[in-house]
Design a protein around this motif. Structure first.
Motif, mmCIF file in Angstrom:
data_model
loop_
_atom_site.group_PDB
_atom_site.id
_atom_site.type_symbol
_atom_site.label_atom_id
_atom_site.label_comp_id
_atom_site.label_asym_id
_atom_site.label_seq_id
_atom_site.Cartn_x
_atom_site.Cartn_y
_atom_site.Cartn_z
ATOM 1 N N ARG A 10 0.854 -1.198 0.000
ATOM 2 C CA ARG A 10 0.000 0.000 0.000
ATOM 3 C C ARG A 10 0.888 1.246 0.000
ATOM 4 O O ARG A 10 0.640 2.208 -0.732
ATOM 5 C CB ARG A 10 -0.913 -0.030 1.228
ATOM 6 C CG ARG A 10 -1.949 1.085 1.264
ATOM 7 C CD ARG A 10 -2.931 0.864 2.388
ATOM 8 N NE ARG A 10 -2.257 0.729 3.686
ATOM 9 C CZ ARG A 10 -2.890 0.470 4.820
ATOM 10 N NH1 ARG A 10 -4.199 0.295 4.822
ATOM 11 N NH2 ARG A 10 -2.226 0.389 5.952
ATOM 12 N N ASN A 11 1.961 1.203 0.796
ATOM 13 C CA ASN A 11 2.909 2.328 0.810
ATOM 14 C C ASN A 11 3.634 2.450 -0.529
ATOM 15 O O ASN A 11 3.845 3.557 -1.027
ATOM 16 C CB ASN A 11 3.937 2.136 1.935
ATOM 17 C CG ASN A 11 3.325 2.337 3.313
ATOM 18 O OD1 ASN A 11 2.301 2.990 3.447
ATOM 19 N ND2 ASN A 11 3.941 1.759 4.325
ATOM 20 N N ALA A 31 0.811 6.334 -7.193
ATOM 21 C CA ALA A 31 -0.640 6.461 -7.370
ATOM 22 C C ALA A 31 -1.265 7.253 -6.233
ATOM 23 O O ALA A 31 -0.715 7.350 -5.132
ATOM 24 C CB ALA A 31 -1.275 5.074 -7.452
ATOM 25 N N ASP A 32 -2.435 7.824 -6.514
ATOM 26 C CA ASP A 32 -3.251 8.503 -5.503
ATOM 27 C C ASP A 32 -4.459 7.633 -5.169
ATOM 28 O O ASP A 32 -4.763 6.678 -5.893
ATOM 29 C CB ASP A 32 -3.731 9.858 -6.040
ATOM 30 C CG ASP A 32 -2.570 10.814 -6.310
ATOM 31 O OD1 ASP A 32 -1.646 10.866 -5.477
ATOM 32 O OD2 ASP A 32 -2.587 11.489 -7.364
ATOM 33 N N GLU A 75 -6.154 -7.528 -2.500
ATOM 34 C CA GLU A 75 -6.070 -6.621 -3.661
ATOM 35 C C GLU A 75 -6.017 -5.170 -3.181
ATOM 36 O O GLU A 75 -6.796 -4.757 -2.331
ATOM 37 C CB GLU A 75 -7.285 -6.787 -4.579
ATOM 38 C CG GLU A 75 -7.222 -5.864 -5.797
ATOM 39 C CD GLU A 75 -8.467 -5.925 -6.661
ATOM 40 O OE1 GLU A 75 -8.549 -6.843 -7.504
ATOM 41 O OE2 GLU A 75 -9.351 -5.061 -6.489
ATOM 42 N N ILE A 76 -5.036 -4.442 -3.730
ATOM 43 C CA ILE A 76 -4.852 -3.020 -3.408
ATOM 44 C C ILE A 76 -4.876 -2.258 -4.733
ATOM 45 O O ILE A 76 -4.343 -2.748 -5.736
ATOM 46 C CB ILE A 76 -3.498 -2.790 -2.705
ATOM 47 C CG1 ILE A 76 -3.334 -3.749 -1.513
ATOM 48 C CG2 ILE A 76 -3.350 -1.350 -2.234
ATOM 49 C CD1 ILE A 76 -1.902 -3.911 -1.039
ATOM 50 N N SER A 77 -5.469 -1.069 -4.744
ATOM 51 C CA SER A 77 -5.524 -0.311 -6.010
ATOM 52 C C SER A 77 -5.340 1.181 -5.758
ATOM 53 O O SER A 77 -5.448 1.667 -4.630
ATOM 54 C CB SER A 77 -6.855 -0.535 -6.724
ATOM 55 O OG SER A 77 -7.907 0.098 -6.017
ATOM 56 N N GLY A 78 -5.040 1.904 -6.831
ATOM 57 C CA GLY A 78 -4.916 3.359 -6.785
ATOM 58 C C GLY A 78 -4.960 3.931 -8.189
ATOM 59 O O GLY A 78 -4.901 3.177 -9.180
ATOM 60 N N LYS A 79 -5.054 5.243 -8.300
ATOM 61 C CA LYS A 79 -5.086 5.920 -9.607
ATOM 62 C C LYS A 79 -3.704 6.496 -9.890
ATOM 63 O O LYS A 79 -3.187 7.276 -9.084
ATOM 64 C CB LYS A 79 -6.148 7.023 -9.607
ATOM 65 C CG LYS A 79 -7.563 6.457 -9.487
ATOM 66 C CD LYS A 79 -8.620 7.542 -9.356
ATOM 67 C CE LYS A 79 -10.001 6.905 -9.180
ATOM 68 N NZ LYS A 79 -11.036 7.904 -8.846
ATOM 69 N N GLY A 83 7.845 -6.186 -2.955
ATOM 70 C CA GLY A 83 7.815 -6.327 -1.504
ATOM 71 C C GLY A 83 7.424 -7.709 -1.020
ATOM 72 O O GLY A 83 7.915 -8.181 0.010
ATOM 73 N N SER A 84 6.562 -8.403 -1.775
ATOM 74 C CA SER A 84 6.045 -9.693 -1.300
ATOM 75 C C SER A 84 7.129 -10.772 -1.263
ATOM 76 O O SER A 84 7.008 -11.747 -0.526
ATOM 77 C CB SER A 84 4.882 -10.165 -2.180
ATOM 78 O OG SER A 84 5.330 -10.459 -3.491
ATOM 79 N N ILE A 85 8.213 -10.607 -2.040
ATOM 80 C CA ILE A 85 9.265 -11.622 -2.040
ATOM 81 C C ILE A 85 10.574 -11.070 -1.457
ATOM 82 O O ILE A 85 11.607 -11.697 -1.549
ATOM 83 C CB ILE A 85 9.511 -12.209 -3.460
ATOM 84 C CG1 ILE A 85 9.602 -11.115 -4.530
ATOM 85 C CG2 ILE A 85 8.401 -13.176 -3.814
ATOM 86 C CD1 ILE A 85 10.777 -10.225 -4.457
ATOM 87 N N LEU A 86 10.469 -9.882 -0.846
ATOM 88 C CA LEU A 86 11.626 -9.279 -0.184
ATOM 89 C C LEU A 86 11.345 -9.190 1.309
ATOM 90 O O LEU A 86 11.888 -9.953 2.096
ATOM 91 C CB LEU A 86 11.900 -7.892 -0.788
ATOM 92 C CG LEU A 86 13.020 -7.060 -0.166
ATOM 93 C CD1 LEU A 86 14.332 -7.811 -0.181
ATOM 94 C CD2 LEU A 86 13.158 -5.734 -0.910
ATOM 95 N N GLY A 87 10.437 -8.289 1.685
ATOM 96 C CA GLY A 87 10.108 -8.104 3.088
ATOM 97 C C GLY A 87 10.090 -6.627 3.421
ATOM 98 O O GLY A 87 10.043 -5.778 2.541
#
Length: 314
Positions: free
Chosen positions: A173-174, A180-181, A207-211, A231-235
């Motif tokens: 999300r960050n 994106a906004d 699921e995360i989304s933005g414009k 990020g999902s495969i790093l941390g």
């Protein structure tokens, strides 16, 4: 990549884990470079009707003592607070009665890529999608043997798996907020079913989304520069966790856990390059792993690394 996307020229790209190697191919030079790809909305290969095979896959697993060396290094930094989540992966030699090309054609997966005679992967995990200047990501964290009684409830309520999933969702999300906004979580802890030749798994995703911000619209390369490594495969946090991974794993991930994508001239679909088999000196290696938190149990993490050594052929 920015230039091609601004000109609305379709292309395929691959970026390795360390974001040091970037390969970009227009549609007409995919085949000549030995690339076969099969995505949700695009493929450059004809699906072959192959006779089902009795898959014989043998994994030469490293000892628990060898696995523990890196695991303890990761846990040391987690206890110190240097990382909240570290994705720890291993490289396992395998033997299988299929060629890389046969694995590609017979596998059932959301994303499949065969690269010359070097590697094949069959990934269930979307990285980001861009549709009409809206960006979506689908972090997948947490798996369980689907045969277990009440498996879905156990997965959703497991303290360690929840912590891991919350961390990745927050991290992505960050990350999306950089390009994106109006970033928001649309779906949280969705359960997906993964069928394999050995055992069936449930996996947890959100699921995360933005414009997209105006300065990132039609600039695929700039977006990837901001978001990678995935990020999902790093941390988290990314920079310190990367240092920990490089010390703990003691092998080169290469394109494994990198990202590849197909831009069709308007929209983008991309995936994390996991479920990965690579050929090296005529031997095959399966790269697999999982997220480690301070709540992790050694035996469970070693088992998860083993569980992910499979081919989705059935």
């Amino acid at each position: 990549m920015d230039e091609l996307s601004e000109k609305k020229v379709p292309f395929f790209f691959m970026v390795d884990f360390l974001v040091e190697k970037v390969e970009v191919y227009t549609e007409d030079n995919l085949k000549e470079n030995g690339l076969s790809i099969h995505f949700q909305n695009y493929t450059n290969t004809i699906e072959r009707r192959a006779e089902p095979k009795n898959v014989q896959l043998r994994a030469y697993l490293e000892s628990k003592e060898s696995y523990r060396k890196g695991y303890d290094e990761v846990q040391h930094h987690l206890q110190l607070g240097n990382s909240y989540l570290t994705n720890y992966t291993r490289k396992t030699e395998i033997e299988i009665n299929l060629s890389l090309e046969e694995i590609y054609h017979l596998s059932k997966a959301k994303y499949k890529v065969l690269y010359q005679d070097q590697f094949v992967f069959f990934s269930p995990e979307t990285f980001v999608e861009i549709i009409n200047n809206e960006i979506f990501t689908h972090p997948m964290k947490g798996t369980i043997d689907a045969a277990k009684e009440n498996a879905i409830e156990i997965l959703k309520n497991d303290v360690k798996e929840k912590a891991e999933h919350y961390t990745v969702v927050d991290l992505l999300r960050n990350d999306l907020s950089m390009v994106a906004d109006d970033v928001k979580v649309n779906e949280f802890q969705r359960i997906d079913f993964l069928k394999t030749n050995k055992k069936n798994l449930y996996a947890m995703s959100s699921e995360i989304s933005g414009k997209l911000k105006p300065e990132f619209q039609r600039k695929i390369g700039s977006i990837m520069r901001q978001l990678l490594p995935a990020g999902s495969i790093l941390g988290a946090p990314k920079s310190k966790t990367l240092e920990i991974i490089l010390k703990a794993e003691n092998y080169d991930r290469g394109f494994y856990t990198g990202v590849c994508g197909w831009f069709d001239g308007k929209n983008l679909d991309s995936c994390v390059m996991i479920r990965f088999i690579e050929k090296e000196n005529e031997k095959l290696y399966f790269k697999s792993g999982g997220g480690i938190t301070h709540l992790s149990n050694f035996a469970d993490e070693y088992q998860e690394m083993k569980n992910k050594i499979y081919v989705p052929i059935h």
